[in-house]
Scaffold this motif. Structure first.
Motif, PDB file in Angstrom:
ATOM      1  N   SER A  34       0.802  -1.233   0.000  1.00 41.71           N
ATOM      2  CA  SER A  34       0.000   0.000   0.000  1.00 41.71           C
ATOM      3  C   SER A  34       0.832   1.280   0.000  1.00 41.71           C
ATOM      4  N   ASP A  35       2.115   1.220   0.352  1.00 44.15           N
ATOM      5  CA  ASP A  35       2.960   2.417   0.291  1.00 44.15           C
ATOM      6  C   ASP A  35       3.271   2.820  -1.147  1.00 44.15           C
ATOM      7  N   TYR A  36       3.122   1.893  -2.077  1.00 45.58           N
ATOM      8  CA  TYR A  36       3.492   2.159  -3.469  1.00 45.58           C
ATOM      9  C   TYR A  36       2.333   1.941  -4.440  1.00 45.58           C
ATOM     10  N   VAL A  37       1.291   1.263  -3.980  1.00 45.61           N
ATOM     11  CA  VAL A  37       0.125   0.968  -4.814  1.00 45.61           C
ATOM     12  C   VAL A  37      -1.123   1.493  -4.105  1.00 45.61           C
ATOM     13  N   ASP A  38      -1.995   2.148  -4.853  1.00 46.85           N
ATOM     14  CA  ASP A  38      -3.275   2.607  -4.293  1.00 46.85           C
ATOM     15  C   ASP A  38      -4.201   1.396  -4.213  1.00 46.85           C
ATOM     16  N   ALA A 122       9.022  -3.481  -7.203  1.00 42.30           N
ATOM     17  CA  ALA A 122       9.709  -3.242  -8.476  1.00 42.30           C
ATOM     18  C   ALA A 122       9.546  -1.800  -8.950  1.00 42.30           C
ATOM     19  N   HIS A 123       8.485  -1.095  -8.507  1.00 38.73           N
ATOM     20  CA  HIS A 123       8.203   0.267  -8.991  1.00 38.73           C
ATOM     21  C   HIS A 123       7.934   1.216  -7.825  1.00 38.73           C
ATOM     22  N   PRO A 124       8.884   1.346  -6.903  1.00 39.12           N
ATOM     23  CA  PRO A 124       8.623   2.178  -5.719  1.00 39.12           C
ATOM     24  C   PRO A 124       8.521   3.677  -6.024  1.00 39.12           C
ATOM     25  N   HIS A 125       8.994   4.102  -7.205  1.00 35.26           N
ATOM     26  CA  HIS A 125       8.991   5.531  -7.528  1.00 35.26           C
ATOM     27  C   HIS A 125       7.925   5.894  -8.570  1.00 35.26           C
ATOM     28  N   ASP A 126       7.043   4.944  -8.875  1.00 31.59           N
ATOM     29  CA  ASP A 126       5.985   5.211  -9.860  1.00 31.59           C
ATOM     30  C   ASP A 126       4.660   4.743  -9.287  1.00 31.59           C
ATOM     31  N   HIS A 127       4.081   5.566  -8.409  1.00 33.25           N
ATOM     32  CA  HIS A 127       2.864   5.187  -7.693  1.00 33.25           C
ATOM     33  C   HIS A 127       1.717   4.894  -8.655  1.00 33.25           C
ATOM     34  N   GLU A 128       1.513   5.795  -9.620  1.00 34.46           N
ATOM     35  CA  GLU A 128       0.394   5.625 -10.553  1.00 34.46           C
ATOM     36  C   GLU A 128       0.606   4.413 -11.451  1.00 34.46           C
ATOM     37  N   GLY A 129       1.847   4.265 -11.965  1.00 35.20           N
ATOM     38  CA  GLY A 129       2.126   3.120 -12.825  1.00 35.20           C
ATOM     39  C   GLY A 129       2.007   1.803 -12.079  1.00 35.20           C
ATOM     40  N   ALA A 130       2.475   1.769 -10.823  1.00 38.66           N
ATOM     41  CA  ALA A 130       2.371   0.552 -10.024  1.00 38.66           C
ATOM     42  C   ALA A 130       0.910   0.194  -9.761  1.00 38.66           C
ATOM     43  N   THR A 131       0.075   1.209  -9.554  1.00 38.40           N
ATOM     44  CA  THR A 131      -1.352   0.961  -9.312  1.00 38.40           C
ATOM     45  C   THR A 131      -2.016   0.367 -10.547  1.00 38.40           C
TER      46      THR A 131
END
Length: 598
Positions: A34-38, A122-131
């Motif tokens: 949840s820290d990286y994905v909505d 794998a994508h800690p700096h791309d919140h929207e993309g990870a979601t």
């Protein structure tokens, strides 16, 4: 016409699939996801997905409370499919399969989607993309589950007999433990005597008990047990059959020729031990008279009763050079051999007892006498041994002196970093463990080997002695460098695992295996040589030759599926239809949203 092949374990597919009722749980994983994905956005996106009737986002899906909530939802909502989006299946696949079983849902109607390792981490700096990726992954999991079929484990009868390969301390202890729980044992050792490395040792750490005496006591126990058969100068040369009923071939090397013994066993424990690293000529002075390896020095100390001498010369000073053959740069043995620091500290204490006047210098990069073995290091240092730390890129050098002695040059990082030359009578290269050569054994058992050359377990924490070959366990130093105590513990763990498999008299195997549709198979034979486990053969079917797969031997790797030009092979639980549906869902989720035309 021959009987229909027996490998089909799935229920017959219905002509038209009814609407499914699937529950979806997206885990916060305490912030790991949840820290990286909505997570709430993922839940919202899935709640209106076709066939999804439950969409929840618990903080910890694996917690007892959430497990009970899942069970209640499966029963109350009459769910026939379950998708959990959380961490790696290696960690909690068994957990959620058990949730399904407790709710009377077929455990193979559950799919775990890895959105932690494969997305949030794998994508800690791309919140929207990870979601967006998480939404696609979960939708793909739903698509796969939508086409899932109820499967049942394969039940095989097991033989209450275990083959133990290796007569060192781990193998001997495993054999005794198996006999104690009522399992017959066949113990195979390729050397003429039992005992391995420990059988050659005198005093061992931390208790100072003789290794040879310990082995003698274990051999005496084995002789008292009628359920243990021991074969020395013997090796495993063949294996056939399936888990629980392996037919093994043991070749006995005798003076009048080789003899072959055939035995049926339910499980196999591999405890073949290790070899000691042999330095190259010139490595830290190896090859110079007076430069010896740790095993040779151990023998010298164990057999000495008075003043310590080497080749007729009394020893008055010793330099130990640590990490020879371990913790090397890329291309060498990068791993730590784990036991060497403790063994050397213990050996220096033995030297002190023989002759306290001998000066001892320990040249090291790091000291790793972990746990209670640190007491050995402290005792050695307090007893007068000098410990000197050198840099990783500035190793000591060894040279022969004109007087016949040895000169060791080192830069000590613990003082003023001056280059010091130590005149000594003996240099001990503290050599580590290396994997024992066992190509023939690997070929017979299909054992997996790690990048370090040792045998690989399935999971170092969750399944520490099991291999990917069902019923084949590993124990002791064939798996990784370890101490005697750790090797014995691994041997007993393999005993517990074997007993859990064999004492019931039957075992349940995963039904996620390949199967052949004989109506599609043309008998080309292209698949026959692709299986590393040799579970594909041919049979007569309706007047023609077709391929058939033994489900008890198949490991579900899927390697045979793509080589079939007729699409006659499918992998249960991961069928072509399921995987195509999942991929198509991922493609749709990855497409950019088109703005409506005004």
């Amino acid at each position: 016409m021959s009987d229909k092949p027996a490998q089909t374990v799935a229920a017959d597919e219905p002509a038209g699939r009814p609407q499914r009722r699937i529950g979806v749980y997206i885990c916060h994983c305490g912030g790991n996801i949840s820290d990286y994905v909505d997570v709430e956005a993922v839940r919202e996106a899935l709640k209106d997905e076709p066939d999804v009737v439950v969409s929840e986002s618990p903080v910890f899906a694996c917690s007892d409370g959430t497990q009970h909530d899942m069970i209640d939802a499966i029963k109350d909502q009459q769910l026939d499919g379950l998708v959990v989006a959380s961490c790696s299946p290696k960690l909690h696949q068994v957990t959620f399969r058990n949730v399904a079983k407790r709710a009377d849902l077929n455990q193979y109607m559950y799919t775990q989607v890895n959105v932690r390792e494969q997305d949030s981490w794998a994508h800690p700096h791309d919140h929207e993309g990870a979601t967006q990726k998480a939404i696609g992954l979960v939708r793909a999991g739903v698509a796969k589950t939508r086409l899932s079929d109820p499967l049942e484990p394969l039940v095989v009868q097991t033989v209450s007999r275990t083959l133990v390969i290796g007569g060192g301390v781990a193998g001997l202890r495993a054999a005794i433990g198996l006999a104690d729980v009522g399992i017959e044992v066949v113990l195979v050792e390729r050397e003429a005597e039992l005992g391995g490395w420990v059988g050659t040792f005198g005093s061992t750490f931390p208790s100072n008990v003789s290794g040879a005496d310990e082995i003698a006591g274990m051999v005496a126990q084995i002789k008292q047990r009628r359920d243990i058969s021991v074969y020395t100068r013997a090796e495993l040369t063949g294996k056939s059959g399936s888990f629980g009923n392996y037919d093994v071939q043991i070749t006995l090397h005798r003076s009048d020729g080789d003899k072959v013994l055939e035995v049926r066993v339910g499980s196999i424990i591999v405890a073949t031990g290790f070899d000691s690293y042999t330095p190259d000529d010139g490595e830290f002075g190896f090859g110079i008279d007076g430069v010896v390896t740790l095993p040779d020095f151990k023998k010298l100390v164990d057999t000495s009763t008075g003043a310590l001498s080497y080749n007729g010369r009394r020893i008055r000073s010793i330099a130990y050079i640590y990490c020879v053959g371990s913790r090397q740069e890329a291309g060498g043995n990068e791993y730590c051999s784990k036991f060497c620091c403790s063994a050397t500290s213990h050996a220096s204490l033995q030297v002190d007892r023989l002759d306290p006047s001998i000066r001892q210098f320990h040249l090291y990069r790091d000291i790793r006498t972990y746990g209670r073995n640190e007491l050995l290091y402290n005792e050695s240092r307090d007893g007068g041994s000098t410990y000197m730390k050198f840099a990783d890129d500035d190793a000591p050098t060894v040279a022969k002196q004109p007087s016949g002695g040895l000169a060791v040059t080192v830069t000590d990082l613990l003082t003023d970093r001056r280059s010091l030359t130590l005149p000594v009578d003996l240099v001990v290269l503290v050599t580590g463990m290396v994997p024992r050569e066992s190509k023939s054994l690997v070929d017979v058992l299909k054992l997996p080997i790690g990048s370090d050359g040792f045998f690989n377990e399935i999971h170092p924490k969750l399944r520490p002695v099991e291999t990917v070959v069902d019923g084949v366990m590993i124990a002791g130093c064939c798996q990784s460098p370890r101490t005697v105590g750790e090797s014995v513990a691994a041997g007993l763990a393999a005993v517990a695992q074997s007993a859990a498999l064999l004492k019931k008299g039957f075992a349940e195997l995963e039904p996620l295996v390949a199967r052949v549709d004989p109506d599609k198979c043309t008998g080309s034979g292209a698949c026959l040589t692709t299986c590393p486990y040799e579970c594909i053969t041919s049979m007569e079917w309706d007047g023609r030759r077709v391929a058939t797969i033994d489900p008890a031997t198949c490991k579900g790797c899927g390697g045979c599926v793509p080589v079939c030009g007729q699409d006659a092979i499918d992998l249960l639980g991961y069928t072509d239809a399921q995987m195509r549906s999942a991929i198509e869902e991922l493609i749709v989720s990855a497409e950019p949203v088109k703005e409506p035309v005004a």
